[in-house]
Scaffold this active site. Structure first.
Site, PDB file in Angstrom:
ATOM      1  N   CYS A  52       0.818  -1.221   0.000  1.00 44.61           N
ATOM      2  CA  CYS A  52       0.000   0.000   0.000  1.00 44.61           C
ATOM      3  C   CYS A  52       0.848   1.267   0.000  1.00 44.61           C
ATOM      4  CB  CYS A  52      -0.931   0.016   1.205  1.00 44.61           C
ATOM      5  SG  CYS A  52      -0.062   0.131   2.769  1.00 44.61           S
ATOM      6  N   CYS A  79      -1.944   6.571   4.491  1.00 41.18           N
ATOM      7  CA  CYS A  79      -3.357   6.927   4.560  1.00 41.18           C
ATOM      8  C   CYS A  79      -3.730   7.418   5.960  1.00 41.18           C
ATOM      9  CB  CYS A  79      -4.210   5.721   4.172  1.00 41.18           C
ATOM     10  SG  CYS A  79      -4.108   4.360   5.350  1.00 41.18           S
ATOM     11  N   CYS A 122      -2.506  -1.238   8.751  1.00 44.21           N
ATOM     12  CA  CYS A 122      -2.021   0.003   9.372  1.00 44.21           C
ATOM     13  C   CYS A 122      -1.708  -0.219  10.844  1.00 44.21           C
ATOM     14  CB  CYS A 122      -3.053   1.115   9.221  1.00 44.21           C
ATOM     15  SG  CYS A 122      -3.409   1.545   7.499  1.00 44.21           S
TER      16      CYS A 122
END
Length: 161
Positions: A52, A79, A122
């Protein structure tokens, strides 16, 4: 922070929103910055997720007398969920011993921030980052006791695939 996705069944846009806790940490991140990497009482963890593109640097400053984390900083490229996970981790570990901090799991972070399954990587990065920072700090301390050096630069870099 909203993202729009078109549902193939109805062709109507669906709106998915981040949880308010993620938005809070994203809009008002805690403990952003850096500590002097060569300081003997600072451990640096640098981790990334190539899938990612998220990259997270987390640094801890440990009090030598108490063995507790007295300062913590992060910089994250990624993000909103990655930034929120980093920010939350810095708040969570401040004041903890290294042993306590090493026991924090991604599931705790994900639950606290209400991360959806697609964003669990994450919280995994945040867990990896604190473990890497602790490992770096301990390797500096071991080097100091072995070589008597006052400075040692060994930022640990790990990549999660």
């Amino acid at each position: 922070i909203l993202s729009r996705v078109t549902s193939p069944l109805s062709l109507r846009p669906l709106t998915r929103a981040y949880h308010e806790k993620v938005i809070d940490h994203y809009e008002r991140p805690r403990n952003v910055g850096s500590l002097p990497r060569n300081d003997i009482d600072v451990g640096t963890g640098l981790v990334g997720a190539p899938a990612c593109g998220d990259v997270m640097k987390l640094q801890i400053r440990v009090d030598e007398q108490s063995g507790k984390i007295v300062d913590v900083k992060f910089k994250t490229f990624g993000c909103g969920s990655a930034i929120a996970s980093s920010s939350y981790m810095t708040e969570r570990v401040r004041g903890m011993s290294l042993e306590e901090a090493s026991k924090i799991r991604n599931t705790e972070i994900a639950k606290e921030l209400c991360l959806p399954p697609v964003k669990l990587h994450c919280s995994m990065l945040a867990e990896d980052a604190i473990k890497s920072a602790i490992k770096d700090y301990k390797s500096k301390r071991a080097m100091l006791s072995t070589h008597g050096s006052t400075q040692h630069n060994t930022a640990q870099t790990e990549v999660r695939s």
